[in-house]
Motif scaffolding. Structure first.
Motif, PDB file in Angstrom:
ATOM      1  N   ALA A  72      10.083  -6.529  16.909  1.00  0.00           N
ATOM      2  CA  ALA A  72      10.305  -6.972  15.437  1.00  0.00           C
ATOM      3  C   ALA A  72      10.128  -8.384  14.965  1.00  0.00           C
ATOM      4  O   ALA A  72      10.308  -9.173  15.960  1.00  0.00           O
ATOM      5  N   TRP A  73       9.641  -8.714  13.984  1.00  0.00           N
ATOM      6  CA  TRP A  73       9.417  -9.889  13.418  1.00  0.00           C
ATOM      7  C   TRP A  73      10.751 -10.198  12.362  1.00  0.00           C
ATOM      8  O   TRP A  73      10.816  -9.277  11.412  1.00  0.00           O
ATOM      9  N   VAL A  74      11.103 -11.315  12.597  1.00  0.00           N
ATOM     10  CA  VAL A  74      12.441 -11.818  11.630  1.00  0.00           C
ATOM     11  C   VAL A  74      11.446 -13.082  10.663  1.00  0.00           C
ATOM     12  O   VAL A  74      11.015 -13.924  11.379  1.00  0.00           O
ATOM     13  N   VAL A  75      11.535 -12.672   9.449  1.00  0.00           N
ATOM     14  CA  VAL A  75      10.800 -13.444   8.318  1.00  0.00           C
ATOM     15  C   VAL A  75      11.837 -14.076   7.684  1.00  0.00           C
ATOM     16  O   VAL A  75      12.335 -13.537   6.783  1.00  0.00           O
ATOM     17  N   PRO A  76      12.335 -15.500   7.847  1.00  0.00           N
ATOM     18  CA  PRO A  76      13.094 -16.035   6.774  1.00  0.00           C
ATOM     19  C   PRO A  76      12.676 -16.195   5.595  1.00  0.00           C
ATOM     20  O   PRO A  76      11.302 -16.334   5.291  1.00  0.00           O
ATOM     21  N   THR A 133       9.660 -14.963  13.367  1.00  0.00           N
ATOM     22  CA  THR A 133       9.959 -15.152  14.871  1.00  0.00           C
ATOM     23  C   THR A 133       9.628 -13.669  15.575  1.00  0.00           C
ATOM     24  O   THR A 133      10.338 -12.818  14.770  1.00  0.00           O
ATOM     25  N   LEU A 134       8.953 -13.633  16.467  1.00  0.00           N
ATOM     26  CA  LEU A 134       8.892 -12.329  16.989  1.00  0.00           C
ATOM     27  C   LEU A 134      10.137 -12.066  18.133  1.00  0.00           C
ATOM     28  O   LEU A 134      10.349 -12.914  18.829  1.00  0.00           O
ATOM     29  N   LEU A 135      10.726 -10.889  17.887  1.00  0.00           N
ATOM     30  CA  LEU A 135      11.736 -10.401  18.665  1.00  0.00           C
ATOM     31  C   LEU A 135      11.364  -9.323  19.774  1.00  0.00           C
ATOM     32  O   LEU A 135      10.876  -8.585  19.167  1.00  0.00           O
ATOM     33  N   GLU A 136      11.584  -9.381  21.041  1.00  0.00           N
ATOM     34  CA  GLU A 136      11.145  -8.490  22.047  1.00  0.00           C
ATOM     35  C   GLU A 136      12.359  -7.792  22.543  1.00  0.00           C
ATOM     36  O   GLU A 136      13.610  -8.254  22.229  1.00  0.00           O
ATOM     37  N   PRO A 137      12.001  -6.674  23.229  1.00  0.00           N
ATOM     38  CA  PRO A 137      13.416  -6.081  23.761  1.00  0.00           C
ATOM     39  C   PRO A 137      14.438  -6.920  24.488  1.00  0.00           C
ATOM     40  O   PRO A 137      13.983  -7.663  25.340  1.00  0.00           O
TER      41      PRO A 137
END
Length: 316
Positions: free
Chosen positions: A47-51, A57-61
């Motif tokens: 998932a990407w967190v887009v402020p 920022t890419l989040l991985e497992p």
């Protein structure tokens, strides 16, 4: 309790919003719930967190993000995917036209999303209120803190994910405490890795003068401290204490003590039924009138107004 313990004593989950979300692409959530703190962990997929401002920022497992409110942000499969669902205060979910999506996307116990077999699974915990004593900690956090899987222990998240699928008596309280532990572990890891960029009050714990002074203030907040008595406590001159404390913490000792006392008072007003007199004595004010004057000057409302407003916003 010690300085870090006092700051980590809130936020404390109390009926926190906990959800497991499962998505198949394309998907995008615009979060505008104004919550003071949210935790997002990727259980599978990415998932990407887009402020609202700054790079995505890419989040991985196994990765975790702490997102400090009240600014809006987006979580999506790709940064460019337009928002499809909008999360409003109270965790109300709507589409772009304002139609409720809360029931339409339910997939089971504490599970929500657009596909039961979606590739991406997130675990989200949202603190819809935070203890006033944590204000200093929350202000020290950047808008988004990201911890990679190999930087911290994700065992707590595994346990949280498993427990979210259970429906037994007392489970909500159990989940609240698990969420607290996840946040505490994440914040401690982040602070440990900041080195010179850590907040002054955190770095002060290692200072041979300021550290003991902070411990004394937190351990015995109700004592009638002055710069002179605090300096005597740590066996330095008043000038040395005032100079070092202000340089490291960022404010003079008595200003810090006032903020600490009023934060504790605000927390007690919200979370207990203690009288104003009892609270005043407990945090170091000789009379309820002295507490009321300081509280009103600092926060713009009287203690009674603060208690009424917070309880109206967050009824038991």
């Amino acid at each position: 309790m010690d300085i870090l313990g006092g700051l980590l004593d809130g936020p404390r989950a109390d009926g926190a919003f906990l959800l497991r979300s499962v998505f198949a692409p394309p998907w995008s959530l615009r979060i505008r719930d104004r919550a003071p703190l949210s935790v997002v962990v990727v259980a599978q997929g990415s998932a990407w967190v887009v402020p609202g401002s700054g790079p995505p920022t890419l989040l991985e497992p196994g990765d975790l993000a702490l997102v400090r409110g009240p600014d809006e942000y987006t979580i999506a499969d790709l940064p460019e995917t337009p928002p499809q669902v909008f999360v409003e205060p109270g965790q109300l979910c709507t589409d772009a036209e304002g139609n409720s999506m809360s029931e339409a996307m339910m997939l089971g116990l504490r599970t929500w999303g657009n596909a039961a077999d979606g590739a991406a699974m997130l675990v989200t915990g949202t603190y819809e209120r935070a203890s006033a004593v944590s204000d200093r900690l929350l202000r020290a956090l950047p808008p988004t803190v990201v911890l990679r899987r190999d930087a911290w222990s994700s065992d707590l998240v595994t346990l949280l994910c498993d427990e979210m699928q259970r429906d037994i008596p007392g489970q909500e309280v159990f989940l609240d405490r698990l969420l607290d532990l996840v946040v505490l572990a994440a914040v401690r890891t982040w602070l440990r890795d900041q080195e010179d960029a850590a907040p002054g009050w955190y770095r002060a714990a290692a200072d041979p003068v300021v550290g003991p002074a902070l411990d004394a203030l937190h351990q015995r907040v109700a004592e009638p401290w002055t710069v002179a008595t605090l300096a005597a406590e740590v066996q330095v001159s008043r000038a040395v204490l005032a100079r070092r404390f202000t340089a490291i913490v960022g404010e003079p000792p008595m200003s810090y003590l006032t903020s600490l006392r009023l934060a504790l008072a605000a927390d007690l007003l919200e979370r207990s039924d203690r009288t104003l007199t009892s609270i005043a004595h407990g945090v170091g004010y000789a009379t309820p009138f002295a507490l009321s004057a300081a509280f009103s000057r600092e926060r713009g409302v009287s203690p009674t107004q603060h208690r009424s407003r917070t309880r109206a916003l967050h009824p038991a």
